[in-house]
Design a protein around this motif. Structure first.
Motif, PDB file in Angstrom:
ATOM      1  N   PRO A 300     -37.630  59.536  40.697  1.00  0.00           N
ATOM      2  CA  PRO A 300     -36.818  58.403  40.244  1.00  0.00           C
ATOM      3  C   PRO A 300     -36.380  58.449  38.785  1.00  0.00           C
ATOM      4  O   PRO A 300     -35.495  57.682  38.387  1.00  0.00           O
ATOM      5  CB  PRO A 300     -37.740  57.205  40.487  1.00  0.00           C
ATOM      6  CG  PRO A 300     -39.125  57.758  40.428  1.00  0.00           C
ATOM      7  CD  PRO A 300     -39.016  59.143  41.009  1.00  0.00           C
ATOM      8  N   LEU A 301     -37.001  59.317  37.951  1.00  0.00           N
ATOM      9  CA  LEU A 301     -36.676  59.333  36.515  1.00  0.00           C
ATOM     10  C   LEU A 301     -35.925  60.619  36.203  1.00  0.00           C
ATOM     11  O   LEU A 301     -36.507  61.632  35.823  1.00  0.00           O
ATOM     12  CB  LEU A 301     -37.962  59.244  35.689  1.00  0.00           C
ATOM     13  CG  LEU A 301     -38.882  58.060  36.006  1.00  0.00           C
ATOM     14  CD1 LEU A 301     -40.210  58.198  35.267  1.00  0.00           C
ATOM     15  CD2 LEU A 301     -38.200  56.737  35.666  1.00  0.00           C
ATOM     16  N   ASP A 302     -34.610  60.601  36.356  1.00  0.00           N
ATOM     17  CA  ASP A 302     -33.811  61.812  36.156  1.00  0.00           C
ATOM     18  C   ASP A 302     -33.879  62.272  34.705  1.00  0.00           C
ATOM     19  O   ASP A 302     -33.756  61.476  33.771  1.00  0.00           O
ATOM     20  CB  ASP A 302     -32.343  61.548  36.526  1.00  0.00           C
ATOM     21  CG  ASP A 302     -32.148  61.422  38.033  1.00  0.00           C
ATOM     22  OD1 ASP A 302     -33.049  61.868  38.778  1.00  0.00           O
ATOM     23  OD2 ASP A 302     -31.115  60.881  38.452  1.00  0.00           O
ATOM     24  N   GLY A 303     -34.077  63.574  34.527  1.00  0.00           N
ATOM     25  CA  GLY A 303     -34.053  64.171  33.194  1.00  0.00           C
ATOM     26  C   GLY A 303     -35.203  63.755  32.316  1.00  0.00           C
ATOM     27  O   GLY A 303     -35.099  63.857  31.079  1.00  0.00           O
ATOM     28  N   TYR A 304     -36.314  63.334  32.890  1.00  0.00           N
ATOM     29  CA  TYR A 304     -37.409  62.784  32.094  1.00  0.00           C
ATOM     30  C   TYR A 304     -38.146  63.865  31.314  1.00  0.00           C
ATOM     31  O   TYR A 304     -38.425  64.950  31.822  1.00  0.00           O
ATOM     32  CB  TYR A 304     -38.411  62.047  32.985  1.00  0.00           C
ATOM     33  CG  TYR A 304     -39.390  61.216  32.196  1.00  0.00           C
ATOM     34  CD1 TYR A 304     -39.080  59.917  31.824  1.00  0.00           C
ATOM     35  CD2 TYR A 304     -40.623  61.739  31.793  1.00  0.00           C
ATOM     36  CE1 TYR A 304     -39.974  59.140  31.086  1.00  0.00           C
ATOM     37  CE2 TYR A 304     -41.518  60.968  31.050  1.00  0.00           C
ATOM     38  CZ  TYR A 304     -41.176  59.682  30.699  1.00  0.00           C
ATOM     39  OH  TYR A 304     -42.047  58.921  29.958  1.00  0.00           O
ATOM     40  N   SER A 305     -38.467  63.559  30.060  1.00  0.00           N
ATOM     41  CA  SER A 305     -39.349  64.374  29.227  1.00  0.00           C
ATOM     42  C   SER A 305     -40.499  63.503  28.745  1.00  0.00           C
ATOM     43  O   SER A 305     -40.377  62.274  28.668  1.00  0.00           O
ATOM     44  CB  SER A 305     -38.594  64.954  28.015  1.00  0.00           C
ATOM     45  OG  SER A 305     -37.598  65.866  28.425  1.00  0.00           O
ATOM     46  N   ALA A 306     -41.609  64.153  28.417  1.00  0.00           N
ATOM     47  CA  ALA A 306     -42.788  63.417  27.963  1.00  0.00           C
ATOM     48  C   ALA A 306     -42.440  62.462  26.828  1.00  0.00           C
ATOM     49  O   ALA A 306     -41.691  62.814  25.904  1.00  0.00           O
ATOM     50  CB  ALA A 306     -43.864  64.392  27.508  1.00  0.00           C
ATOM     51  N   ASP A 307     -42.959  61.251  26.910  1.00  0.00           N
ATOM     52  CA  ASP A 307     -42.820  60.189  25.903  1.00  0.00           C
ATOM     53  C   ASP A 307     -41.456  59.499  25.931  1.00  0.00           C
ATOM     54  O   ASP A 307     -41.170  58.674  25.054  1.00  0.00           O
ATOM     55  CB  ASP A 307     -43.097  60.712  24.485  1.00  0.00           C
ATOM     56  CG  ASP A 307     -44.510  61.216  24.307  1.00  0.00           C
ATOM     57  OD1 ASP A 307     -45.352  60.943  25.186  1.00  0.00           O
ATOM     58  OD2 ASP A 307     -44.774  61.904  23.303  1.00  0.00           O
ATOM     59  N   ASP A 308     -40.585  59.818  26.920  1.00  0.00           N
ATOM     60  CA  ASP A 308     -39.314  59.094  27.015  1.00  0.00           C
ATOM     61  C   ASP A 308     -39.552  57.618  27.302  1.00  0.00           C
ATOM     62  O   ASP A 308     -38.825  56.756  26.790  1.00  0.00           O
ATOM     63  CB  ASP A 308     -38.436  59.686  28.110  1.00  0.00           C
ATOM     64  CG  ASP A 308     -37.731  60.956  27.676  1.00  0.00           C
ATOM     65  OD1 ASP A 308     -37.814  61.316  26.484  1.00  0.00           O
ATOM     66  OD2 ASP A 308     -37.092  61.600  28.540  1.00  0.00           O
ATOM     67  N   GLY A 309     -40.556  57.321  28.124  1.00  0.00           N
ATOM     68  CA  GLY A 309     -40.867  55.944  28.468  1.00  0.00           C
ATOM     69  C   GLY A 309     -40.052  55.426  29.638  1.00  0.00           C
ATOM     70  O   GLY A 309     -38.913  55.852  29.868  1.00  0.00           O
ATOM     71  N   TYR A 310     -40.648  54.512  30.400  1.00  0.00           N
ATOM     72  CA  TYR A 310     -39.963  53.893  31.533  1.00  0.00           C
ATOM     73  C   TYR A 310     -40.676  52.596  31.862  1.00  0.00           C
ATOM     74  O   TYR A 310     -41.758  52.314  31.328  1.00  0.00           O
ATOM     75  CB  TYR A 310     -39.939  54.829  32.744  1.00  0.00           C
ATOM     76  CG  TYR A 310     -41.308  55.288  33.221  1.00  0.00           C
ATOM     77  CD1 TYR A 310     -41.981  54.629  34.241  1.00  0.00           C
ATOM     78  CD2 TYR A 310     -41.930  56.395  32.630  1.00  0.00           C
ATOM     79  CE1 TYR A 310     -43.231  55.044  34.668  1.00  0.00           C
ATOM     80  CE2 TYR A 310     -43.182  56.810  33.050  1.00  0.00           C
ATOM     81  CZ  TYR A 310     -43.828  56.133  34.073  1.00  0.00           C
ATOM     82  OH  TYR A 310     -45.074  56.549  34.484  1.00  0.00           O
ATOM     83  N   THR A 311     -40.076  51.784  32.717  1.00  0.00           N
ATOM     84  CA  THR A 311     -40.637  50.490  33.075  1.00  0.00           C
ATOM     85  C   THR A 311     -40.959  50.453  34.566  1.00  0.00           C
ATOM     86  O   THR A 311     -40.558  51.332  35.338  1.00  0.00           O
ATOM     87  CB  THR A 311     -39.645  49.366  32.752  1.00  0.00           C
ATOM     88  OG1 THR A 311     -38.503  49.490  33.615  1.00  0.00           O
ATOM     89  CG2 THR A 311     -39.200  49.438  31.290  1.00  0.00           C
TER      90      THR A 311
END
Length: 379
Positions: A300-311
């Motif tokens: 569900p989190l496209d292009g995610y890198s560590a520490d980007d953050g999400y809710t």
């Protein structure tokens, strides 16, 4: 710790050790564990403490042991970071060939390289006492074409940028020809995989990520690249091809050893099992000339890198109260996976399943839950 490689009927025992973990257990459901960095080159600091007294192994029934043949040994414990390369082959004449990461040193492993053994008329050869390569290598992938020519391909880390080292043995020959392939891109490449079909040798490898002296390639910190050869790796007619849909829109990085490759006839399949990203399958029906992408699991989190953050709103569709370990825990693959192409051309894929979370947005890493696990299947 010495590891002995055994052959037992059509089964090979391969080691997949991940090092020491630190974790805590707040309740009976949740295991919170720090994600471990991949290993490239180790040293004395990684050597595990040896027990002071004798180590007692459980007894094994003689009927089982009588089916095993020791084919080699090594003191290098880490045989892969996640998914393992192909290291065991059935040759066209009915004989077998096996490979592993071999070293007889217990600390620096300066002699590290490919251990290799094969049968002749069904009888295994003597255990190897030295690596195939002339230089320090690791992470071998063993394959052979339909004519019985064998290729053992690994990565070499003696110089930078890192390169691929290719050992080629013609059918019927007892000697290997060595070629070092530096590639064209400045970052170098590591942790390769091979598959062969007909006259084609298909290779995938990871561009060197920043943690090992590389960096971003088109916005991805370590990305998967494809190579093709028709002469056993002496030359390549396709080099550093990037897969369609493997870009920074969907992936922040690709983890070492989180991918696999399989070939049958003119069909080639590549699977990617990188934790914070889609589980994706690329398929080619023209020997790697063109590729199509399928998504087995849409992270569900496209292009995610560590520490980007999400809710929670970003991942709420995957939250099941009483089952999910945390409201911010996201299901994904643990990096281990494999695929095959059956006789009808259908791809079958299996992948390890776990949960990920990124609760600390200042530590440069993510976390996962080893207490949760399953096996995903897709075709």
């Amino acid at each position: 710790m010495k590891r002995i490689f055994l052959f037992s009927l059509a089964t090979v025992f391969s080691l997949s050790l991940f090092g020491q973990h630190r974790y805590y257990t707040p309740d009976h459901l949740v295991y919170h564990e720090k994600k471990i960095s991949p290993v490239l080159d180790d040293g004395a600091s990684l050597e595990l403490a040896k027990p002071a007294g004798p180590v007692y192994q459980p007894a094994i029934a003689q009927s089982a042991r009588s089916l095993e043949v020791q084919i080699g040994e090594t003191y290098y414990d880490l045989q892969t970071n996640s998914s393992i390369q192909n290291r065991f082959n059935l040759l066209p004449d009915g004989d077998w060939a096996a490979s592993w990461i071999m070293s007889f040193e217990t600390a620096a492993h300066t002699d590290r390289g490919t251990g290799y053994n094969s049968t002749s008329g069904g009888v295994w050869g003597s255990e190897p006492s030295s690596r195939l390569e002339s230089l320090r290598c690791g992470w071998p992938s063993l394959t052979n074409d339909t004519n019985g020519n064998e290729v053992a391909l690994s990565h070499a880390t003696a110089t930078t940028p890192y390169s691929l080292n290719i050992m080629y043995k013609a059918d019927g020959s007892s000697s290997w020809t060595e070629t070092n392939y530096p590639g064209d891109q400045a970052l170098g490449m590591l942790w390769p995989r091979t598959a062969a079909s007909g006259d084609y040798l298909h290779v995938i490898a990871l561009s060197t990520p920043s943690g090992f002296g590389g960096g971003d390639l088109d916005g991805i910190d370590g990305t998967l690249l494809y190579y093709r050869s028709t002469d056993g790796g002496l030359t390549f007619d396709m080099e550093e091809v990037q897969f369609p849909g493997l870009d920074s829109t969907f992936y922040g990085s690709v983890g070492p050893d989180t991918y696999t490759i399989f070939a049958s006839g003119s069909t080639v399949a590549v699977g990617l099992f990188s934790g914070f990203g889609d589980i994706a399958i690329w398929k080619s029906d023209d020997n790697g000339t063109s590729w199509s992408k399928s998504i087995a699991f849409d992270f569900p989190l496209d292009g995610y890198s560590a520490d980007d953050g999400y809710t929670f709103e970003d991942v709420q569709d995957f939250y099941v109260d009483g089952v999910s370990p945390d409201s911010l825990a996201v299901p994904s693959t643990d990096g281990s996976g494999a695929l095959v192409i059956d006789l009808t051309g259908k791809i079958h894929m299996a992948a390890g399943y776990t949960y990920f979370i990124d609760p600390d947005l200042s530590d440069g890493g993510t976390n996962y839950y080893p207490g949760f696990g399953d096996l995903w299947y897709w075709n």
